[in-house]
Design an enzyme around this catalytic site. Sequence first.
Site, PDB file in Angstrom:
ATOM      1  N   MET A 177       7.633   4.770  -5.684  1.00 58.01           N
ATOM      2  CA  MET A 177       6.787   3.611  -5.404  1.00 58.01           C
ATOM      3  C   MET A 177       5.860   3.417  -6.589  1.00 58.01           C
ATOM      4  SD  MET A 177       4.199   2.878  -2.232  1.00 58.01           S
ATOM      5  CE  MET A 177       3.268   1.339  -2.149  1.00 58.01           C
ATOM      6  N   HIS A 184      -1.785  -4.360  -3.307  1.00 56.71           N
ATOM      7  CA  HIS A 184      -0.342  -4.599  -3.244  1.00 56.71           C
ATOM      8  C   HIS A 184       0.408  -3.388  -2.678  1.00 56.71           C
ATOM      9  CE1 HIS A 184      -0.960  -8.304  -5.424  1.00 56.71           C
ATOM     10  NE2 HIS A 184      -1.575  -7.646  -6.397  1.00 56.71           N
ATOM     11  N   ALA A 213      -0.570  -1.319  -0.340  1.00 57.54           N
ATOM     12  CA  ALA A 213      -0.688  -1.349   1.125  1.00 57.54           C
ATOM     13  C   ALA A 213       0.208  -2.428   1.723  1.00 57.54           C
ATOM     14  CB  ALA A 213      -2.145  -1.586   1.524  1.00 57.54           C
ATOM     15  N   GLU A 224       9.320  11.409   0.005  1.00 57.96           N
ATOM     16  CA  GLU A 224       9.762  12.548  -0.794  1.00 57.96           C
ATOM     17  C   GLU A 224       8.638  13.010  -1.717  1.00 57.96           C
ATOM     18  OE1 GLU A 224      12.958  13.443  -4.418  1.00 57.96           O
ATOM     19  OE2 GLU A 224      13.224  11.707  -3.108  1.00 57.96           O
TER      20      GLU A 224
END
Length: 437
Positions: free
Chosen positions: A259, A270, A272, A294
């Site tokens: 991410m 952004h 959230a 992960e």
Amino acid sequence: MSGRNKLNRFTSEMFSDDSLGRCSGCCVCLADMNAMEKKLAEYKCDTNEAICLKLVRFPEDVDDDSTAFHPEYSHQLFGDDEVAFGYKGLQVQLYYSAGNLSTLFKVKYTARVTEKFDCVEPDDVEGKIRKIIPLGFCSNSDDFISLLEKEANFKPFGSLLHTYKVHSVEEGADLTYQIHKADLSCPGFREYHERLQTFLMWFIETASYIDVDDDRWDFFLVFEKYNKDGETLYATVGYMTVYNYYVYPDKTRPRVSQMLVLPPFQGEGHGAQLLETVHRFYCNSPKVQDITAEDPSENYVKLRDFVLVKMCMALPSFSTEQLSRGFRDEMATEAREKLKINKKHARRVYEILRLRNTDMSDEKKARDFRLEVKKRLFGPYRKNQRELTKMRKCLRPEELASHISQMDTRLQHEELEKSYQEVLGEYRRVLERLAQA
């Protein structure tokens, strides 16, 4: 070999006893050696500073230094010291068009070490970076600027999941953002993703590229929608990859793998929006067991706490009346069935909301909350006590004494209190952000 090691090896070999002994009639003093080391040190560059990244919307952005940002990490290419040896004034330009991420790659410097020192080679900076960026990049600014004209043809990949607005103080207006779900069947997405994932190397400490040919990957992309000369364009903001693990007998467990919100867009909420959108996407699938991550970073855990608390506040089992009754199976069940949240995370959400509803100035209420949290935190210590009981039956006295000293009760209580205070601080930060949302 890293830049620092290369420098150390060169100076040690140049001024070793053997080399000095072989030098006929030449006396090299310590001052000469220090002077040479200082001279070579001038050719060391911090790669986090030397690498300049940009997301380019307009031709004038190419020469505008204020639009540049730099990596947080470069150790995967340049070693733990994050240093490139052999250059003065090193600048690595990695510029991307804002939407399609067409790439300009150039290496510039004012001097190279080989111009004055024939016995040492500079690091192959260009070769190292070529290993992580896909082919097809531009190597001169004019070609890159010509590609900006094609940005109007770029459209977000996949299906639109969510649209939201964020107020920009700089623009004095609300900006529009979209979150899309994409896959490899989208024309051009594979090549786009190859360019997008290069940012991981600079902003995720343990980043690695994924095998996109595995069809169990899901991709979620965030774009800013903006206007330029009357045309609607899109800029890449960030993305998330999720891998769908199989859970016996007929379920899947989506696991967040990567991410990233790109630096120019960080701190605007952004992350959230993306995480909540992904959660709600999987909530609609009866095949999904729950959602995990992960090896989550500390920042990701903070983000997840905020998002899950915000989502669970709408569940009946997490109402103010229910929270006062303690953590119950109904909470874990509703969180899993409606929001795909596992029991461990549901318990953490409960504790955060319980703190929100607790008057910590009331000694009894504060004590009840503290004991509730410590009861959970005590789990690992209780396990140690069970292990100690087993060890009493099979260890010799001197071995037992060694293990008992490691499980000192007073030390356990101190560690438990320390853990509680850390958790309390984490929970309060989530509630502060929640109050501002």
